[in-house]
Design an enzyme around this catalytic site. Structure first.
Site, PDB file in Angstrom:
ATOM      1  N   HIS A 115      -4.332  -3.555   6.697  1.00  0.00           N
ATOM      2  CA  HIS A 115      -4.212  -3.780   5.252  1.00  0.00           C
ATOM      3  C   HIS A 115      -5.590  -4.222   4.756  1.00  0.00           C
ATOM      4  O   HIS A 115      -5.871  -5.410   4.589  1.00  0.00           O
ATOM      5  CB  HIS A 115      -3.150  -4.847   4.966  1.00  0.00           C
ATOM      6  N   ASP A 130       0.838  -1.209   0.000  1.00  0.00           N
ATOM      7  CA  ASP A 130       0.000   0.000   0.000  1.00  0.00           C
ATOM      8  C   ASP A 130       0.872   1.258   0.000  1.00  0.00           C
ATOM      9  O   ASP A 130       0.559   2.248  -0.659  1.00  0.00           O
ATOM     10  CB  ASP A 130      -0.914  -0.024   1.237  1.00  0.00           C
TER      11      ASP A 130
END
Ligand code: LMR
Length: 342
Positions: free
Chosen positions: A199, A171
């Site tokens: 996440h 990410d």
């Protein structure tokens, strides 16, 4: 050929480092293993031994992967051990890449995998505790990564808590590259970006402190862009890849796992990275309660110790985003309470 012979003799005196990879016949490992063997993690002079695990029904596919590893004649690859026995895969390892888990399909959230994948991580934690080096660094890639990591860590009381992490580097890398694309600069010009929390789609990709070529902010990073384009794009990138490929991200996930472990080993020279780590290490910093695996902005020193970036200014927007991802992690933790070691 000559280069390979020279490289072999140069590395011959260094003891090999043992690296465990679970889910060895899967898509992520098909990229990860070859990059590890080529020296992408520890550099061109460090021999390694790969200890690869997969389930009994995946052994045939795993044999094919091992054949290909041999066929590359990697100078650094001292040995390959492929097995369906978890105790073997973790024996004496210095690094553990916990990739093995069922990936999500279209329309699923990563948290939907909690029931199927959570139980795997009980045994993973127990076996890491029994067989891995006590200094082993662990990265959890299989989803839902933060909560799977929490489960494994709770079953490995003899390995220091700070050695357990879950991957939000994918990410983080996605955030850097989205900002670089917007500002039309090389990705290396963008810094001071981070991912907070889980996440999952509640993660908070934070560009409040971004620098471009060392200068704060950028004219193109308007609030409208950040809120309506940047944050949702990063939050939903995994789902967008699944929709496009009909498979979840693989090469970029393997790349992020290597970035994560490499920086954790060699340091970031003051740069920020994102890693999900045990929140009790930071006792309530940024309002995060103890007992979660939470992604923070970290710097990593040259001895491989990570440090929280502290005292960043927050506002109601940031506080609300953090609350959402904290709430979700607490809910996931509730759901797996029975899998956590008391
Ligand atoms: C990703 O972020 O691409 C991976 O975690 C796979 C997924 O389920 O999104």
């Amino acid at each position: 050929m000559l280069a390979k012979v020279l490289c072999r003799s140069f590395t011959a005196h260094k003891p090999p480092v043992r690296i465990a990879v679970t889910g060895g016949s899967g898509q992520i490992s098909y990229s990860l293993l070859f990059r590890l063997a080529s020296g992408a993690l520890l550099g061109p002079h460090q021999p390694i031994i790969l200890q690869i695990h997969d389930l009994p029904m995946m052994q045939q596919a795993l044999r094919g992967v091992v054949m290909e590893l041999h066929d590359c004649a990697f100078p650094l690859l001292h040995d390959v051990i492929a097995t369906d026995v978890q105790s073997t895969v973790f024996t004496d390892v210095d690094y553990a890449f916990l990739v093995g888990s069922k990936p999500r399909g279209p329309g699923m959230e990563r948290g939907d995998l909690l029931k199927q994948n959570g139980e795997i991580f009980v045994k993973v934690g127990e076996d890491l505790n029994k067989y891995a080096k006590k200094t082993c660094r662990v990265i959890t890639v299989g989803n839902p990564a933060n909560t799977n990591c929490l489960i494994a860590q709770s079953h490995a009381p003899d390995i220091p808590k700070q050695n357990f992490s879950a991957m939000t580097r994918l990410d983080h890398n996605r955030a850097l590259s989205q900002l670089a694309l917007k500002a039309e600069v090389p990705v290396t010009s963008v810094s001071h970006v981070c991912i907070w929390g889980n996440h999952s789609s509640t993660m908070f990709p934070d560009a409040s402190h971004v620098k471009v070529s060392g200068n704060a902010g950028h004219a193109k990073f308007t609030q409208e862009f950040i809120e309506n384009e940047f944050i949702p794009t990063v939050q939903q990138r995994g789902a967008a890849i699944i929709a496009a490929r009909k498979l979840s991200s693989a090469a970029s996930a393997a790349n992020a796992a290597i970035d994560h472990m490499r920086d954790w080993t060699f340091g970031t020279h003051g740069g920020w990275v994102s890693m999900a780590v045990p929140s009790e290490l930071y006792h309530g910093a940024y309002g995060v309660p103890d007992g979660l695996i939470f992604s923070y902005p970290l710097t990593i020193d040259g001895s491989g110790h990570y440090h929280l970036v502290r005292d960043l200014p927050t506002n109601s927007f940031v506080t609300e985003k953090l609350r959402l991802t904290i709430d979700e992690l607490q809910k996931e933790k509730q759901e797996v309470q029975h899998l956590l070691k008391k």
